[in-house]
Structures are given as C-alpha cells and as structure tokens.
Scaffold this motif. Structure first.
Motif, PDB file in Angstrom:
ATOM      1  N   GLN A 114      44.533  29.003 -55.995  1.00  0.00           N
ATOM      2  CA  GLN A 114      43.562  29.874 -56.675  1.00  0.00           C
ATOM      3  C   GLN A 114      43.253  29.355 -58.078  1.00  0.00           C
ATOM      4  N   ILE A 115      44.280  28.846 -58.744  1.00  0.00           N
ATOM      5  CA  ILE A 115      44.051  28.305 -60.097  1.00  0.00           C
ATOM      6  C   ILE A 115      43.228  27.005 -59.992  1.00  0.00           C
ATOM      7  N   MET A 116      43.596  26.166 -59.011  1.00  0.00           N
ATOM      8  CA  MET A 116      42.833  24.912 -58.832  1.00  0.00           C
ATOM      9  C   MET A 116      41.377  25.208 -58.508  1.00  0.00           C
ATOM     10  N   GLU A 117      41.173  26.203 -57.640  1.00  0.00           N
ATOM     11  CA  GLU A 117      39.802  26.542 -57.232  1.00  0.00           C
ATOM     12  C   GLU A 117      38.938  26.927 -58.431  1.00  0.00           C
ATOM     13  N   CYS A 125      36.982  19.304 -63.328  1.00  0.00           N
ATOM     14  CA  CYS A 125      37.739  18.052 -63.301  1.00  0.00           C
ATOM     15  C   CYS A 125      37.944  17.638 -61.842  1.00  0.00           C
ATOM     16  N   SER A 126      38.582  16.491 -61.653  1.00  0.00           N
ATOM     17  CA  SER A 126      38.819  16.001 -60.286  1.00  0.00           C
ATOM     18  C   SER A 126      39.929  16.833 -59.636  1.00  0.00           C
ATOM     19  N   HIS A 127      40.055  16.677 -58.312  1.00  0.00           N
ATOM     20  CA  HIS A 127      41.071  17.399 -57.553  1.00  0.00           C
ATOM     21  C   HIS A 127      42.473  17.064 -58.081  1.00  0.00           C
ATOM     22  N   ARG A 128      42.690  15.787 -58.318  1.00  0.00           N
ATOM     23  CA  ARG A 128      44.007  15.353 -58.788  1.00  0.00           C
ATOM     24  C   ARG A 128      44.341  15.958 -60.167  1.00  0.00           C
ATOM     25  N   GLU A 129      43.350  15.886 -61.055  1.00  0.00           N
ATOM     26  CA  GLU A 129      43.560  16.468 -62.397  1.00  0.00           C
ATOM     27  C   GLU A 129      43.800  17.977 -62.301  1.00  0.00           C
ATOM     28  N   ALA A 130      43.050  18.614 -61.398  1.00  0.00           N
ATOM     29  CA  ALA A 130      43.178  20.073 -61.252  1.00  0.00           C
ATOM     30  C   ALA A 130      44.606  20.431 -60.843  1.00  0.00           C
ATOM     31  N   PHE A 131      45.190  19.607 -59.981  1.00  0.00           N
ATOM     32  CA  PHE A 131      46.573  19.868 -59.550  1.00  0.00           C
ATOM     33  C   PHE A 131      47.530  19.758 -60.742  1.00  0.00           C
ATOM     34  N   GLU A 132      47.381  18.678 -61.491  1.00  0.00           N
ATOM     35  CA  GLU A 132      48.258  18.474 -62.660  1.00  0.00           C
ATOM     36  C   GLU A 132      48.065  19.594 -63.688  1.00  0.00           C
ATOM     37  N   ARG A 133      46.794  19.932 -63.914  1.00  0.00           N
ATOM     38  CA  ARG A 133      46.501  20.983 -64.900  1.00  0.00           C
ATOM     39  C   ARG A 133      47.052  22.337 -64.455  1.00  0.00           C
ATOM     40  N   THR A 134      47.046  22.583 -63.151  1.00  0.00           N
ATOM     41  CA  THR A 134      47.579  23.848 -62.641  1.00  0.00           C
ATOM     42  C   THR A 134      49.079  23.947 -62.932  1.00  0.00           C
ATOM     43  N   LEU A 135      49.793  22.861 -62.694  1.00  0.00           N
ATOM     44  CA  LEU A 135      51.231  22.871 -62.980  1.00  0.00           C
ATOM     45  C   LEU A 135      51.465  23.113 -64.475  1.00  0.00           C
ATOM     46  N   GLN A 136      50.649  22.453 -65.287  1.00  0.00           N
ATOM     47  CA  GLN A 136      50.778  22.605 -66.733  1.00  0.00           C
ATOM     48  C   GLN A 136      50.480  24.054 -67.163  1.00  0.00           C
ATOM     49  N   LEU A 137      49.422  24.616 -66.563  1.00  0.00           N
ATOM     50  CA  LEU A 137      49.053  26.004 -66.903  1.00  0.00           C
ATOM     51  C   LEU A 137      50.161  26.978 -66.497  1.00  0.00           C
ATOM     52  N   LEU A 138      50.718  26.774 -65.313  1.00  0.00           N
ATOM     53  CA  LEU A 138      51.805  27.667 -64.864  1.00  0.00           C
ATOM     54  C   LEU A 138      52.967  27.586 -65.849  1.00  0.00           C
ATOM     55  N   HIS A 139      53.250  26.376 -66.291  1.00  0.00           N
ATOM     56  CA  HIS A 139      54.323  26.179 -67.270  1.00  0.00           C
ATOM     57  C   HIS A 139      53.992  26.915 -68.578  1.00  0.00           C
ATOM     58  N   GLU A 140      52.756  26.719 -69.055  1.00  0.00           N
ATOM     59  CA  GLU A 140      52.352  27.366 -70.315  1.00  0.00           C
ATOM     60  C   GLU A 140      52.364  28.885 -70.206  1.00  0.00           C
ATOM     61  N   MET A 141      52.099  29.392 -69.013  1.00  0.00           N
ATOM     62  CA  MET A 141      52.079  30.852 -68.827  1.00  0.00           C
ATOM     63  C   MET A 141      53.492  31.411 -68.682  1.00  0.00           C
ATOM     64  N   GLN A 163      49.980  38.992 -63.620  1.00  0.00           N
ATOM     65  CA  GLN A 163      49.046  39.021 -64.739  1.00  0.00           C
ATOM     66  C   GLN A 163      49.024  37.646 -65.432  1.00  0.00           C
ATOM     67  N   ARG A 164      50.170  36.971 -65.493  1.00  0.00           N
ATOM     68  CA  ARG A 164      50.209  35.618 -66.071  1.00  0.00           C
ATOM     69  C   ARG A 164      49.359  34.656 -65.233  1.00  0.00           C
ATOM     70  N   ILE A 165      49.382  34.850 -63.916  1.00  0.00           N
ATOM     71  CA  ILE A 165      48.571  33.986 -63.035  1.00  0.00           C
ATOM     72  C   ILE A 165      47.082  34.253 -63.282  1.00  0.00           C
ATOM     73  N   MET A 166      46.733  35.541 -63.453  1.00  0.00           N
ATOM     74  CA  MET A 166      45.332  35.882 -63.757  1.00  0.00           C
ATOM     75  C   MET A 166      44.887  35.216 -65.061  1.00  0.00           C
ATOM     76  N   ILE A 167      45.806  35.211 -66.029  1.00  0.00           N
ATOM     77  CA  ILE A 167      45.459  34.584 -67.316  1.00  0.00           C
ATOM     78  C   ILE A 167      45.277  33.070 -67.112  1.00  0.00           C
ATOM     79  N   ALA A 168      46.140  32.473 -66.283  1.00  0.00           N
ATOM     80  CA  ALA A 168      45.997  31.033 -65.999  1.00  0.00           C
ATOM     81  C   ALA A 168      44.629  30.745 -65.381  1.00  0.00           C
ATOM     82  N   ILE A 169      44.197  31.588 -64.444  1.00  0.00           N
ATOM     83  CA  ILE A 169      42.879  31.390 -63.803  1.00  0.00           C
ATOM     84  C   ILE A 169      41.778  31.518 -64.861  1.00  0.00           C
ATOM     85  N   ALA A 170      41.902  32.536 -65.716  1.00  0.00           N
ATOM     86  CA  ALA A 170      40.870  32.769 -66.734  1.00  0.00           C
ATOM     87  C   ALA A 170      40.799  31.606 -67.739  1.00  0.00           C
TER      88      ALA A 170
END
Ligand SMILES: Nc1ncnc2c1ncn2[C@@H]1O[C@H](COP(=O)(O)OP(=O)(O)OP(=O)(O)O)[C@@H](O)[C@H]1O
Ligand code: SF4
Ligand SMILES: [Mg+2]
Length: 329
Positions: A114-117, A125-141, A163-170
């Motif tokens: 959902q975050i990647m989407e 960004c690219s699919h690969r970057e989106a995956f990396e960024r998602t992991l980073q966002l989850l960590h930051e959240m 709610q942290r996941i919602m913030i990551a998506i936003a």
C-alpha cells in the motif's frame, strides 16, 4: 517562520442536500496555510472542520456542492481542476491522514504494497526505489522490523501502528502539505502523544506544512503555531497559539478552553459548553453561537458578527470581543 501562503482558502461555501433541507456546512470560510506552518482547525463535532479542508482538495460527497470560493494551492485554484488533476495533487503534493485508518487502509493488501502503491500511482520513483523507500519510511515511522512487517496486513497491527502506516502513505511522495483529520481521536492518550510527536518530528525534518483537524483544543495548543476556531461552518476566531492561550476573545473559544483546562489560569471551574453545535439549515444572519452564549444580546440575535482584526493576526467574529478580553465571562 511564516512565509508565503501554500494554500489559501477564500470565501468557501459548501452545502449538502439532506432530504428536503439544505445543510449549510461551510459559510464563507477564508484562511491560508503558510509554508512549513502547523495550523490547527478546532471545533466541536459538526462545526465544518472536515468539510472545509476535504472539499478544498476535491473530496466531497455526492449530495454536496461547493457553491462558491477558491482554494489556491501554489498559485492554482484546486476547485477548477479535473478529478484526474486533483488525484495527482492529492497524495503527491498534499498528503492526507484520515480519521479512521481501518476504513482508509485496504484490509486485503499488505501494508508495504500500500505504501509502495502510493509512490507508483504518482510515478514518483521506480519500483525498486519505492521498495527501498517503503522500508525507510516504515523505519522512520517507528515500526520495528520493517522488512518483516512489510508483508503484514492492516489487521495485524495495533491502532497506533495503523495510524503510523497511514502517515507513511501520506508522506510517501514528500508532500508540501499534510492534512491530518483527527489523527489521534481513536487512540489512547499515550499513543496519541506518540503520534503527535511523530508528526511534529516529520514536519520539522521535511519542512512541510501541517493542517491538523481536531476537536481537542489541548492538542491544538500543544502542537500548532496558529489556530482557527470553527463553529457552524464559520470562523469564530483566528490567532497564533500564544495569543489563544493568553487572551481568547470569543465566548466559544473561552468555552472550549474551560472544557479542557482542569485548573484554569482564570481560576474558573472546568465546565462543558451547554447545548450542542447546530446543524445549519438556514444561511446564518445572526450570531450562530447566540443560543449557547452567556453574553448574547438582541444585537447578537439580529446581526451577523463579521470577522475583524482586534490585534496583530488576531481575528474574531463577536460583537462583544473587547468585553471577553476584559474577562467579563
Ligand atoms: N454528506 C453530508 N450530507 C449532509 N450533511 C453533511 C454531509 N457531510 C457533512 N454534513 C454536515 O456538515 C456539517 C459539517 O460537517 P463536518 O464533517 O465538516 O464536521 P466536523 O467539524 O468535521 O465534525 P466531526 O468532529 O464530527 O468530524 C455537519 O452539520 C454535518 O452534519
Ligand atoms: S456575537 Fe454575541 S452571541 Fe455571538 S459570541 Fe459574541 S457575545 Fe456571544
Ligand atoms: Mg470531521
């Protein structure tokens, strides 16, 4: 810290059909949010907080319409954009955190997807970057073990974690404005504080503006630079937070403060505002707060108070604001 307006809402009027009636939900609201600013939109249930901000970004129910007004975001009137263009602005430049994460998250999709989407839908960004960024966002959240949690579904998380996941998506596409609609209402007090601290930290780090919608005056004073108080779809008072704490000039704001401050600095007892916020089915022609106001006079019942500036950046819509400031109630 206040700079250029990022979003300016100008004389917004929003109404809904409800059976035979028209509900006048937003009645001539104007305000702006500056770059990097944290703005609180405060009021009781039904005061028009959500409709004001959601209709400004093109989210309005089928039985509703924007009668007039503008919502200028970075020079573009959002109310003139097509649905497709709006979808592009929402999620990419304006992130939104909705009140109930369980209804906004897709229950049958893994949270990482959902975050990647959110990024891929906006070609961020690219699919690969989106995956990396998602992991980073989850960590930051503050979600532990991002790689493992990526594969979990929303029901496998607590309310605070959702709610942290919602913030990551936003935040996925690095928006310049984050709108958070009652982001902590459904959570217990400790988790509320953690989520607010997270929003605060992200705001600073990303230098984005945040509009936080809340019925809790305490949340707004703790978290926001400036506060707008809404009632019956109209602005009652606007000021920076320090001014609100020192000298509210509207009886409604004073009531909101009394209903949260346990040992008030005016040494008045904690008391809720009597009565309820109205559903507005006629265009206001007098003070909407008059039926509940201890200072109401015939003038209040016959003449609509205009928003006027009583101090630098301090605006109030009350015929008797000066007396309120002088502490007569
Ligand atoms: N789809 C709708 N149809 C009819 N009336 C509506 C609709 N959506 C909102 N309203 C009315 O518009 C007014 C403002 O609603 P809004 O949702 O903005 O309130 P709010 O301040 O966000 O309250 P809450 O704290 O309960 O979320 C209310 O009187 C509400 O009943
Ligand atoms: S205008 Fe009158 S009724 Fe309205 S808030 Fe002020 S004093 Fe109260
Ligand atoms: Mg709401």
């Amino acid at each position: 810290m206040v700079s250029q307006p990022l979003l300016s809402i100008e004389d917004l009027h929003v109404e809904f059909d409800r059976g035979e009636d028209t509900v006048y939900a937003v009645n001539g609201v104007s305000f702006s949010i500056a770059e990097g600013e944290t703005l609180g939109i405060v009021g009781e249930s039904g005061s028009g907080k959500s409709v004001t901000l959601m209709s400004a970004i093109g989210l309005i129910r089928e039985n509703g319409r924007i009668r007039s007004g503008r919502a200028v975001f970075q020079g573009t009137d959002l109310l003139k954009l097509s649905e497709r263009q709006l979808e592009d602005v929402r999620g990419r430049e304006i992130g939104v955190v909705f009140q109930d994460p369980m209804t906004s998250l897709n229950p049958v999709m893994r949270i990482g997807d959902q975050i990647m989407e959110a990024m891929l839908a906006h070609h961020f960004c690219s699919h690969r970057e989106a995956f990396e960024r998602t992991l980073q966002l989850l960590h930051e959240m503050g979600i532990p073990e991002p790689k493992a949690r990526f594969r979990n579904y929303p029901h496998e998380f607590s309310g605070g974690m959702r709610q942290r996941i919602m913030i990551a998506i936003a935040l996925a596409c690095e928006p310049q404005l984050l709108i958070a609609d009652e982001p902590t209402t459904a959570l217990d007090v400790t988790v509320q504080m953690q989520i607010l601290a997270l929003l605060q930290e992200q705001r600073r780090k990303r230098n984005m503006a945040v509009a936080i919608i809340t019925h809790d005056f305490g949340v707004a004073t703790n978290f926001c630079d400036r506060i707008i108080v809404l009632y019956a779809g109209q602005i009652m008072e606007v000021a920076d937070t320090g001014t609100f704490i020192r000298e509210s000039a509207h009886p409604y704001t004073v009531g909101l403060k009394h209903s949260i401050i346990e040992i008030g600095h005016r040494s008045k007892p904690l008391k809720p505002i009597p009565g309820m916020a109205p559903t507005v089915t006629e265009m206001p022609r007098s003070c909407s707060f008059a039926p509940r106001c201890p200072l109401a006079t015939d003038r209040c019942r016959n003449e609509l108070p205009q928003l006027r500036e009583i101090g630098p950046g301090h605006w109030v819509a009350c015929h008797r604001a000066e007396e309120v400031l002088a502490d007569v109630i």
